[in-house]
Write a protein that holds these residues in place. Structure first.
Motif, PDB file in Angstrom:
ATOM      1  N   ALA A   9       0.865  -1.195   0.000  1.00 38.14           N
ATOM      2  CA  ALA A   9       0.000   0.000   0.000  1.00 38.14           C
ATOM      3  C   ALA A   9       0.894   1.235   0.000  1.00 38.14           C
ATOM      4  N   GLY A  10       0.665   2.147  -0.957  1.00 38.72           N
ATOM      5  CA  GLY A  10       1.483   3.356  -1.051  1.00 38.72           C
ATOM      6  C   GLY A  10       0.914   4.501  -0.235  1.00 38.72           C
ATOM      7  N   SER A  11      -0.306   4.350   0.238  1.00 36.80           N
ATOM      8  CA  SER A  11      -0.940   5.431   1.004  1.00 36.80           C
ATOM      9  C   SER A  11      -1.978   4.831   1.938  1.00 36.80           C
ATOM     10  N   VAL A  12      -2.415   5.652   2.900  1.00 38.44           N
ATOM     11  CA  VAL A  12      -3.463   5.211   3.833  1.00 38.44           C
ATOM     12  C   VAL A  12      -4.716   4.842   3.039  1.00 38.44           C
ATOM     13  N   GLU A  13      -5.051   5.677   2.045  1.00 37.06           N
ATOM     14  CA  GLU A  13      -6.263   5.438   1.253  1.00 37.06           C
ATOM     15  C   GLU A  13      -6.201   4.080   0.557  1.00 37.06           C
ATOM     16  N   GLU A  14      -5.009   3.735   0.079  1.00 34.66           N
ATOM     17  CA  GLU A  14      -4.865   2.447  -0.608  1.00 34.66           C
ATOM     18  C   GLU A  14      -4.993   1.269   0.360  1.00 34.66           C
ATOM     19  N   ALA A  15      -4.653   1.520   1.629  1.00 36.03           N
ATOM     20  CA  ALA A  15      -4.626   0.414   2.600  1.00 36.03           C
ATOM     21  C   ALA A  15      -5.993   0.140   3.228  1.00 36.03           C
ATOM     22  N   LEU A  42      -2.189 -10.096   1.926  1.00 34.27           N
ATOM     23  CA  LEU A  42      -1.335  -9.452   2.931  1.00 34.27           C
ATOM     24  C   LEU A  42      -0.964  -8.080   2.373  1.00 34.27           C
ATOM     25  N   VAL A  43      -1.337  -7.039   3.108  1.00 30.11           N
ATOM     26  CA  VAL A  43      -1.098  -5.682   2.609  1.00 30.11           C
ATOM     27  C   VAL A  43       0.068  -5.074   3.391  1.00 30.11           C
ATOM     28  N   ASP A  44       1.161  -4.860   2.704  1.00 33.28           N
ATOM     29  CA  ASP A  44       2.382  -4.314   3.328  1.00 33.28           C
ATOM     30  C   ASP A  44       2.208  -2.802   3.504  1.00 33.28           C
ATOM     31  N   ILE A  45       2.271  -2.354   4.764  1.00 33.37           N
ATOM     32  CA  ILE A  45       2.019  -0.919   5.027  1.00 33.37           C
ATOM     33  C   ILE A  45       3.313  -0.186   5.419  1.00 33.37           C
ATOM     34  N   ASN A  46       4.447  -0.793   5.110  1.00 34.54           N
ATOM     35  CA  ASN A  46       5.712  -0.208   5.575  1.00 34.54           C
ATOM     36  C   ASN A  46       6.069   1.143   4.963  1.00 34.54           C
ATOM     37  N   SER A  47       5.362   1.534   3.902  1.00 30.19           N
ATOM     38  CA  SER A  47       5.687   2.850   3.321  1.00 30.19           C
ATOM     39  C   SER A  47       4.868   3.964   4.000  1.00 30.19           C
ATOM     40  N   LEU A  48       4.024   3.619   4.952  1.00 30.19           N
ATOM     41  CA  LEU A  48       3.196   4.661   5.601  1.00 30.19           C
ATOM     42  C   LEU A  48       3.978   5.391   6.696  1.00 30.19           C
ATOM     43  N   ASP A  49       3.296   6.320   7.388  1.00 32.44           N
ATOM     44  CA  ASP A  49       3.974   7.318   8.232  1.00 32.44           C
ATOM     45  C   ASP A  49       4.757   6.718   9.410  1.00 32.44           C
ATOM     46  N   SER A  50       6.075   6.985   9.403  1.00 34.09           N
ATOM     47  CA  SER A  50       6.898   6.507  10.518  1.00 34.09           C
ATOM     48  C   SER A  50       7.528   7.689  11.269  1.00 34.09           C
ATOM     49  N   GLY A  62       4.035   8.262  14.395  1.00 26.16           N
ATOM     50  CA  GLY A  62       3.513   7.562  13.220  1.00 26.16           C
ATOM     51  C   GLY A  62       3.376   6.084  13.561  1.00 26.16           C
ATOM     52  N   ALA A  63       2.325   5.454  13.027  1.00 22.00           N
ATOM     53  CA  ALA A  63       2.085   4.043  13.376  1.00 22.00           C
ATOM     54  C   ALA A  63       3.251   3.159  12.974  1.00 22.00           C
ATOM     55  N   LEU A  64       3.973   3.569  11.915  1.00 19.26           N
ATOM     56  CA  LEU A  64       5.054   2.723  11.419  1.00 19.26           C
ATOM     57  C   LEU A  64       6.417   3.061  12.024  1.00 19.26           C
ATOM     58  N   ALA A  65       6.454   4.013  12.965  1.00 19.44           N
ATOM     59  CA  ALA A  65       7.711   4.259  13.685  1.00 19.44           C
ATOM     60  C   ALA A  65       8.051   2.980  14.448  1.00 19.44           C
ATOM     61  N   THR A  66       9.319   2.593  14.415  1.00 23.45           N
ATOM     62  CA  THR A  66       9.671   1.356  15.120  1.00 23.45           C
ATOM     63  C   THR A  66       9.733   1.622  16.625  1.00 23.45           C
ATOM     64  N   ASN A  67       9.638   0.552  17.382  1.00 17.79           N
ATOM     65  CA  ASN A  67       9.761   0.661  18.848  1.00 17.79           C
ATOM     66  C   ASN A  67      11.118   1.260  19.198  1.00 17.79           C
ATOM     67  N   ALA A  68      12.190   0.848  18.483  1.00 15.19           N
ATOM     68  CA  ALA A  68      13.537   1.352  18.793  1.00 15.19           C
ATOM     69  C   ALA A  68      13.632   2.846  18.504  1.00 15.19           C
ATOM     70  N   ASP A  69      13.180   3.260  17.317  1.00  8.22           N
ATOM     71  CA  ASP A  69      13.250   4.689  16.973  1.00  8.22           C
ATOM     72  C   ASP A  69      12.444   5.532  17.956  1.00  8.22           C
ATOM     73  N   THR A  70      11.343   4.993  18.428  1.00 13.31           N
ATOM     74  CA  THR A  70      10.510   5.737  19.376  1.00 13.31           C
ATOM     75  C   THR A  70      11.228   5.870  20.719  1.00 13.31           C
ATOM     76  N   ALA A  71      11.737   4.753  21.229  1.00 17.37           N
ATOM     77  CA  ALA A  71      12.356   4.767  22.568  1.00 17.37           C
ATOM     78  C   ALA A  71      13.565   5.695  22.625  1.00 17.37           C
ATOM     79  N   TYR A  72      14.322   5.771  21.522  1.00 14.54           N
ATOM     80  CA  TYR A  72      15.558   6.562  21.534  1.00 14.54           C
ATOM     81  C   TYR A  72      15.381   7.954  20.914  1.00 14.54           C
ATOM     82  N   HIS A  73      14.158   8.302  20.529  1.00 17.16           N
ATOM     83  CA  HIS A  73      13.948   9.629  19.930  1.00 17.16           C
ATOM     84  C   HIS A  73      14.099  10.697  21.016  1.00 17.16           C
TER      85      HIS A  73
END
Ligand SMILES: Cc1cc2nc3c(=O)[nH]c(=O)nc-3n(C[C@H](O)[C@H](O)[C@H](O)COP(=O)(O)OP(=O)(O)OC[C@H]3O[C@@H](n4cnc5c(N)ncnc54)[C@H](O)[C@@H]3O)c2cc1C
Ligand code: SF4
Length: 330
Positions: A9-15, A42-50, A62-73
């Protein structure tokens, strides 16, 4: 694993409106491999907001922010260290690098019988029975259980999000909506197959953190059978707003005790206006554990939870003292 179609999915609308989304895959791939879930597309949403950004009301993850990026931001480390500590108490470095925040909210229970395709399990096969009630229930719930399911929701991150009064942003076929964190996950009742209140085809697009982060007085305590790579037997997220030695506002959320992060407003109200000491935290713990029911192997969790609440309250007075869970789980 069944055969399925794969789409990006390239966008939220597509997903939105589509079948099963895959983000980091750290939970979903296991479920597919063990034939515990099957998918058509299976709809890959990895291109959405991180992105993790400042917004007028606080911070948006962003829902696609990783746990690691969030914890260390830096914005999270400085303003929401409770969230940082909770995330780092979970999983392992490798998993946190893949795991996303949206996926963390939707991970399935770690009940042993849920993962055993041959065992009766109302969550996996509604109406088949619950193997845990009279089985190995050491890790199971003590609050909010039903005769149909006694599973716990296993997330660490979500315990902090509950204490912080986060808000979940959702996009769906019928438009966008916001859900307070307290209303996101469900108790099992007679529909234990439903973990949360997300509707079919809905996508989590982000998680909002209100401005109040309890950055001065906070602590996350995770008690578990191993110090690393294990889910919580009991966890507690505490945030305190203290003025002139008196608690102005208290937030206490528990993990490992119920089908959702557990918060009891009456206990938080009790603490407001009181001194932050062991006796008051003990009284709050009694309120929080009111109605707790143990099963054959997990009765000990009731006393463990009370002691964890008291200890964590005291550690929140000086966050540098918090252990364990203060160091990243390897
Ligand atoms: C060995 C191991 C140990 C772990 N230990 C811990 C721990 O101690 N503490 C802890 O908190 N967690 C722990 N985890 C869980 C881990 O944190 C979660 O698996 C992870 O956060 C899920 O994120 P994901 O992006 O990989 O989700 P995925 O596996 O990709 O997806 C999980 C579910 O969420 C859905 N989904 C994903 N993103 C969205 C979205 N944006 N909108 C709608 N649906 C979506 C998927 O369809 C799927 O149903 C552990 C996991 C493993 C494998
Ligand atoms: S506790 Fe819930 S998830 Fe575990 S076996 Fe019973 S119904 Fe299934």
């Amino acid at each position: 694993m069944n055969n399925f179609d794969y789409e990006v999915a390239g966008s939220v609308e597509e997903a939105v409106g589509k079948s099963t989304f895959i983000a980091g895959g750290t939970n979903l791939l296991d479920l597919l491999k063990y034939n515990l879930e099957s998918v058509e597309t299976l709809v890959d949403i990895n291109s959405l907001d991180s992105a993790i950004t400042q917004i007028e009301t606080g911070i948006l993850l962003g829902a696609l922010a990783t746990n690691a990026d969030t914890a260390y931001h830096p914005l999270i480390e400085q303003n929401y260290p409770l969230l940082s500590k909770a995330i780092l108490a979970g999983a392992s470095g490798q998993i946190r690098n893949m795991a996303t925040n949206g996926g963390n909210l939707l991970q399935r229970t770690r009940c042993y019988y849920f993962y055993d395709a041959h065992a009766p399990c109302n969550k996996r096969v509604p109406g088949s029975g619950c193997s845990a009630i009279n089985g190995n229930n050491r890790i199971m719930a003590i609050l909010g259980t039903s005769e149909h399911c006694i599973a716990v929701f296993p997330s660490d991150m979500c315990v902090a999000l509950a204490a912080l009064d986060a808000v979940v942003n959702i996009a769906g076929p019928n438009g966008n909506r916001k859900l307070n964190f307290a209303d996101f996950h469900r108790l099992p009742g007679d529909t234990p197959h439903l973990d949360n209140n997300l509707l079919a085809g809905e996508l989590i697009t982000g998680i909002e953190l209100p401005k109040k982060g309890f950055a001065k007085n906070y602590s996350y305590l995770k008690l578990r059978d191993r110090n690393s790579y294990a889910f919580a037997l009991i966890s507690v997220a505490t945030g305190l707003d203290i003025e002139n030695g008196i608690i102005k506002e208290a937030r206490i959320a528990l993990g490992g005790v119920a089908h959702k992060p557990w918060r009891v407003k009456a206990a938080e109200d009790y603490l407001a206006g009181k001194q932050p000491d062991e006796a008051n935290f003990a009284a709050a713990a009694e309120i929080i554990l009111q109605g707790a029911i143990g099963f054959e192997h997990n009765e000990f969790k009731i006393e463990l939870a009370k002691r964890a609440i008291i200890r964590n309250g005291m550690m929140a007075l000086d966050p540098s003292t918090q252990l364990p869970g203060a160091q990243p789980s390897a």
